[in-house]
Design a protein around this motif. Structure first.
Motif, PDB file in Angstrom:
ATOM      1  N   THR A 185       7.821  -5.769  15.944  1.00  0.00           N
ATOM      2  CA  THR A 185       7.267  -6.666  14.927  1.00  0.00           C
ATOM      3  C   THR A 185       5.804  -6.971  15.206  1.00  0.00           C
ATOM      4  O   THR A 185       4.960  -6.953  14.296  1.00  0.00           O
ATOM      5  CB  THR A 185       8.075  -7.971  14.874  1.00  0.00           C
ATOM      6  N   ARG A 186       5.490  -7.234  16.478  1.00  0.00           N
ATOM      7  CA  ARG A 186       4.094  -7.517  16.830  1.00  0.00           C
ATOM      8  C   ARG A 186       3.205  -6.294  16.577  1.00  0.00           C
ATOM      9  O   ARG A 186       2.090  -6.416  16.063  1.00  0.00           O
ATOM     10  CB  ARG A 186       3.999  -7.958  18.292  1.00  0.00           C
ATOM     11  N   THR A 187       3.708  -5.118  16.946  1.00  0.00           N
ATOM     12  CA  THR A 187       2.931  -3.892  16.737  1.00  0.00           C
ATOM     13  C   THR A 187       2.737  -3.621  15.251  1.00  0.00           C
ATOM     14  O   THR A 187       1.659  -3.190  14.817  1.00  0.00           O
ATOM     15  CB  THR A 187       3.642  -2.702  17.404  1.00  0.00           C
ATOM     16  N   PHE A 188       3.775  -3.869  14.456  1.00  0.00           N
ATOM     17  CA  PHE A 188       3.660  -3.692  13.011  1.00  0.00           C
ATOM     18  C   PHE A 188       2.598  -4.611  12.426  1.00  0.00           C
ATOM     19  O   PHE A 188       1.796  -4.201  11.574  1.00  0.00           O
ATOM     20  CB  PHE A 188       5.010  -3.956  12.342  1.00  0.00           C
ATOM     21  N   GLN A 189       2.561  -5.862  12.881  1.00  0.00           N
ATOM     22  CA  GLN A 189       1.562  -6.802  12.380  1.00  0.00           C
ATOM     23  C   GLN A 189       0.150  -6.342  12.739  1.00  0.00           C
ATOM     24  O   GLN A 189      -0.785  -6.471  11.933  1.00  0.00           O
ATOM     25  CB  GLN A 189       1.824  -8.208  12.936  1.00  0.00           C
ATOM     26  N   ARG A 190       0.001  -5.795  13.952  1.00  0.00           N
ATOM     27  CA  ARG A 190      -1.312  -5.269  14.335  1.00  0.00           C
ATOM     28  C   ARG A 190      -1.709  -4.087  13.454  1.00  0.00           C
ATOM     29  O   ARG A 190      -2.869  -3.974  13.030  1.00  0.00           O
ATOM     30  CB  ARG A 190      -1.297  -4.846  15.807  1.00  0.00           C
ATOM     31  N   LEU A 191      -0.765  -3.196  13.183  1.00  0.00           N
ATOM     32  CA  LEU A 191      -1.049  -2.051  12.316  1.00  0.00           C
ATOM     33  C   LEU A 191      -1.394  -2.512  10.904  1.00  0.00           C
ATOM     34  O   LEU A 191      -2.358  -2.012  10.296  1.00  0.00           O
ATOM     35  CB  LEU A 191       0.168  -1.115  12.286  1.00  0.00           C
ATOM     36  N   ARG A 192      -0.630  -3.451  10.398  1.00  0.00           N
ATOM     37  CA  ARG A 192      -0.879  -3.940   9.043  1.00  0.00           C
ATOM     38  C   ARG A 192      -2.263  -4.574   8.933  1.00  0.00           C
ATOM     39  O   ARG A 192      -3.005  -4.344   7.962  1.00  0.00           O
ATOM     40  CB  ARG A 192       0.206  -4.946   8.657  1.00  0.00           C
ATOM     41  N   ASN A 193      -2.620  -5.375   9.929  1.00  0.00           N
ATOM     42  CA  ASN A 193      -3.936  -6.018   9.911  1.00  0.00           C
ATOM     43  C   ASN A 193      -5.054  -4.983  10.007  1.00  0.00           C
ATOM     44  O   ASN A 193      -6.112  -5.130   9.374  1.00  0.00           O
ATOM     45  CB  ASN A 193      -4.058  -7.023  11.054  1.00  0.00           C
ATOM     46  N   THR A 194      -4.834  -3.938  10.794  1.00  0.00           N
ATOM     47  CA  THR A 194      -5.828  -2.869  10.911  1.00  0.00           C
ATOM     48  C   THR A 194      -6.022  -2.155   9.582  1.00  0.00           C
ATOM     49  O   THR A 194      -7.154  -1.896   9.151  1.00  0.00           O
ATOM     50  CB  THR A 194      -5.403  -1.866  11.996  1.00  0.00           C
ATOM     51  N   LEU A 195      -4.907  -1.830   8.903  1.00  0.00           N
ATOM     52  CA  LEU A 195      -5.000  -1.145   7.612  1.00  0.00           C
ATOM     53  C   LEU A 195      -5.694  -2.019   6.566  1.00  0.00           C
ATOM     54  O   LEU A 195      -6.438  -1.511   5.719  1.00  0.00           O
ATOM     55  CB  LEU A 195      -3.608  -0.748   7.133  1.00  0.00           C
ATOM     56  N   ARG A 196      -5.469  -3.302   6.614  1.00  0.00           N
ATOM     57  CA  ARG A 196      -6.128  -4.201   5.659  1.00  0.00           C
ATOM     58  C   ARG A 196      -7.641  -4.174   5.834  1.00  0.00           C
ATOM     59  O   ARG A 196      -8.387  -4.374   4.889  1.00  0.00           O
ATOM     60  CB  ARG A 196      -5.621  -5.629   5.835  1.00  0.00           C
ATOM     61  N   GLU A 197      -8.090  -3.911   7.057  1.00  0.00           N
ATOM     62  CA  GLU A 197      -9.520  -3.910   7.334  1.00  0.00           C
ATOM     63  C   GLU A 197     -10.229  -2.681   6.764  1.00  0.00           C
ATOM     64  O   GLU A 197     -11.402  -2.767   6.385  1.00  0.00           O
ATOM     65  CB  GLU A 197      -9.759  -3.962   8.855  1.00  0.00           C
ATOM     66  N   TYR A 198      -9.538  -1.524   6.705  1.00  0.00           N
ATOM     67  CA  TYR A 198     -10.254  -0.315   6.292  1.00  0.00           C
ATOM     68  C   TYR A 198      -9.504   0.566   5.291  1.00  0.00           C
ATOM     69  O   TYR A 198     -10.110   1.432   4.652  1.00  0.00           O
ATOM     70  CB  TYR A 198     -10.591   0.535   7.530  1.00  0.00           C
ATOM     71  N   PHE A 199      -8.182   0.355   5.127  1.00  0.00           N
ATOM     72  CA  PHE A 199      -7.387   1.271   4.306  1.00  0.00           C
ATOM     73  C   PHE A 199      -6.252   0.515   3.599  1.00  0.00           C
ATOM     74  O   PHE A 199      -5.084   0.833   3.766  1.00  0.00           O
ATOM     75  CB  PHE A 199      -6.821   2.366   5.210  1.00  0.00           C
ATOM     76  N   PRO A 200      -6.595  -0.496   2.778  1.00  0.00           N
ATOM     77  CA  PRO A 200      -5.538  -1.285   2.126  1.00  0.00           C
ATOM     78  C   PRO A 200      -4.691  -0.472   1.154  1.00  0.00           C
ATOM     79  O   PRO A 200      -3.561  -0.853   0.853  1.00  0.00           O
ATOM     80  CB  PRO A 200      -6.319  -2.387   1.404  1.00  0.00           C
ATOM     81  N   ALA A 201      -5.202   0.655   0.671  1.00  0.00           N
ATOM     82  CA  ALA A 201      -4.426   1.486  -0.246  1.00  0.00           C
ATOM     83  C   ALA A 201      -3.141   1.994   0.406  1.00  0.00           C
ATOM     84  O   ALA A 201      -2.128   2.205  -0.271  1.00  0.00           O
ATOM     85  CB  ALA A 201      -5.274   2.666  -0.722  1.00  0.00           C
ATOM     86  N   ALA A 202      -3.172   2.189   1.716  1.00  0.00           N
ATOM     87  CA  ALA A 202      -1.978   2.673   2.413  1.00  0.00           C
ATOM     88  C   ALA A 202      -0.858   1.645   2.344  1.00  0.00           C
ATOM     89  O   ALA A 202       0.326   2.007   2.254  1.00  0.00           O
ATOM     90  CB  ALA A 202      -2.320   2.996   3.867  1.00  0.00           C
ATOM     91  N   LEU A 203      -1.204   0.365   2.391  1.00  0.00           N
ATOM     92  CA  LEU A 203      -0.184  -0.680   2.312  1.00  0.00           C
ATOM     93  C   LEU A 203       0.519  -0.637   0.963  1.00  0.00           C
ATOM     94  O   LEU A 203       1.738  -0.811   0.881  1.00  0.00           O
ATOM     95  CB  LEU A 203      -0.815  -2.050   2.537  1.00  0.00           C
ATOM     96  N   ASN A 204      -0.247  -0.387  -0.107  1.00  0.00           N
ATOM     97  CA  ASN A 204       0.353  -0.288  -1.438  1.00  0.00           C
ATOM     98  C   ASN A 204       1.143   1.003  -1.591  1.00  0.00           C
ATOM     99  O   ASN A 204       2.222   1.011  -2.181  1.00  0.00           O
ATOM    100  CB  ASN A 204      -0.740  -0.361  -2.502  1.00  0.00           C
ATOM    101  N   ALA A 205       0.629   2.091  -1.040  1.00  0.00           N
ATOM    102  CA  ALA A 205       1.274   3.389  -1.206  1.00  0.00           C
ATOM    103  C   ALA A 205       2.631   3.446  -0.505  1.00  0.00           C
ATOM    104  O   ALA A 205       3.584   4.038  -1.020  1.00  0.00           O
ATOM    105  CB  ALA A 205       0.368   4.490  -0.662  1.00  0.00           C
ATOM    106  N   TYR A 206       2.712   2.839   0.666  1.00  0.00           N
ATOM    107  CA  TYR A 206       3.946   2.922   1.453  1.00  0.00           C
ATOM    108  C   TYR A 206       4.817   1.682   1.319  1.00  0.00           C
ATOM    109  O   TYR A 206       5.738   1.464   2.117  1.00  0.00           O
ATOM    110  CB  TYR A 206       3.612   3.151   2.931  1.00  0.00           C
ATOM    111  N   ALA A 207       4.537   0.848   0.321  1.00  0.00           N
ATOM    112  CA  ALA A 207       5.294  -0.403   0.162  1.00  0.00           C
ATOM    113  C   ALA A 207       6.772  -0.134  -0.070  1.00  0.00           C
ATOM    114  O   ALA A 207       7.636  -0.831   0.481  1.00  0.00           O
ATOM    115  CB  ALA A 207       4.719  -1.216  -0.995  1.00  0.00           C
TER     116      ALA A 207
END
Length: 410
Positions: free
Chosen positions: A148-170
């Motif tokens: 869970t902690r690692t996922f939160q770190r990954l999510r925060n990283t993607l928000r910084e430079y690649f938010p489209a990935a969060l929408n694509a893999y939702a």
């Protein structure tokens, strides 16, 4: 009677030996391991005499696990695992300067088990099977927390430079193996935009996703939408970070799956497993966690109330002068509290009696969490009765005192 304060460190133990009056008999620094435990036995024999019974040796130490503690228990000594917070408060009676030494801590621990032993909980004599269940259950839950902690770190990283990935893999969930594989394959917006539907479909097919063509088209469309970007060197740095987190999540998923098999094997081999599984809202994983934290020492809980107090489901009364309040118990075993809350929530759907009891609490204007905690408290009492009588859960018997008469037909 011999009382021992044991201030442990990674490679040694500072111990003090006292008699029943508090007189200091000896103090020593013992090495960790076989040599140290042998010297401790010799120290006890020297000052206790030949007629000293093992149960007359009382040991206070700030841990409840490890080979050293197991060796003390195997010797028949009474071992008290002292909460470091309790010990710190006890030490304050010696002075308020904040001074600290290992010898002073050993002295305080010996005094603590001599003076306040009736208020302390001895280390439970759990079976080897229960100890094994506890090890794998805690390791499994810790890995899930780490995921869970690692996922939160990954999510925060993607928000910084690649938010489209969060929408694509939702729709896939970012922790799923296919989403992680696609992210590792194309960690930058430019690389992701070049992914074809065929490439995406191959990955989805590997993990047996349904409606693969539609999902692949949705992912491709989301990746090719216009979005704000960052300079290429910055994007590359973020991509390296996201790839590292994604690969770590892949490894954690694999290890969690492997360890889950061990959790099931150890739990199902325990003689109490069938009783736990008969309870509403308890499956293998939840049952493993509850058994691991409660243990299986039949003498550990004198009553259902004692088990509820340890579980943290029973409330705490605070009365002072004209003030009288009843509050939730927050000083508790958090692993056990989490498992019992999950059980209580699931029991609302699996047990009509639990659901009626929950609705009854809500009708009294109790909030969601207090009502759920009351259900958990009741289930802990039922579990205590089942374990004590070695019987399986029975819906009618469990909720007979809370049953309500059916209304007569008009």
């Amino acid at each position: 009677m011999i009382l021992i304060g044991d201030d442990w460190a990674e490679d040694h133990h500072d111990v003090e030996v006292q008699d029943a009056t508090g007189r200091k008999l000896a103090a020593a620094r013992l090495p960790e391991g076989v040599e140290g435990i042998t010297k401790l036995h010799e120290l006890i024999a020297r000052h206790g005499g030949d007629d000293l019974d093992a149960t007359d040796v009382i040991v206070g130490i700030e841990t409840d696990r490890g080979p050293w503690v197991q060796a003390l228990l195997a010797s028949g000594y009474q071992v008290y695992a002292l909460n470091p917070r309790q010990a710190a408060r006890f030490k304050e009676r010696y002075g308020t300067s904040g001074a600290k030494s290992d010898k002073g801590d050993a002295h305080a621990l010996a005094d603590m088990v001599r003076i306040d032993r009736d208020q302390l909980r001895p280390v439970a004599g759990d079976s080897e099977q229960a100890q094994a269940v506890k090890v794998v259950a805690r390791a499994h839950q810790t890995l899930i927390w780490e995921r869970t902690r690692t996922f939160q770190r990954l999510r925060n990283t993607l928000r910084e430079y690649f938010p489209a990935a969060l929408n694509a893999y939702a729709d896939l969930e970012l922790t799923s193996p296919d989403a992680l594989e696609l992210l590792i394959k194309a960690p930058t917006p430019a690389a992701a935009a070049k992914l074809t539907c065929a490439q995406i479909t191959v990955v989805l097919a590997r993990y047996r996703r349904h409606n693969r063509s539609a999902k692949a088209a949705t992912i491709q469309t989301a990746m090719r939408e216009q979005h704000l970007g960052l300079p290429e060197p910055v994007t590359a740095a973020y991509a390296a970070t996201a790839t590292a987190h994604a690969k770590l999540l892949v490894a954690l998923n694999e290890q969690i799956t492997e360890l889950e098999a061990q959790v099931k094997a150890h739990f199902l081999a325990h003689p109490d497993a069938e009783i736990y599984l008969s309870m509403p809202g308890i499956g293998v994983i939840t049952g493993t966690r509850v058994l691991a934290e409660f243990g299986d020492d039949p003498a550990r809980y004198a009553s259902a109330k004692a088990r509820k107090n340890y579980a943290g489901t029973s409330p705490v009364t605070r009365a002072s002068g004209k003030s009288h309040t009843v509050q939730a118990r927050y000083i508790r075993n958090n692993r056990l509290a989490d498992a019992l809350q999950r059980q209580a929530f699931s029991a609302l759907h699996a047990s009509p009696g639990a659901r009626h009891y929950y609705d009854k609490q809500r009708a009294r204007e109790a909030g969601y969490n207090p009502a759920l905690r009351q259900v958990g408290n009741r289930l802990v009492g039922i579990l205590h009765g089942c374990l004590k009588t070695r019987t399986f859960y029975d819906e009618a018997t469990a909720w007979s005192h809370h049953a309500h008469p059916e209304p007569h037909a008009a």
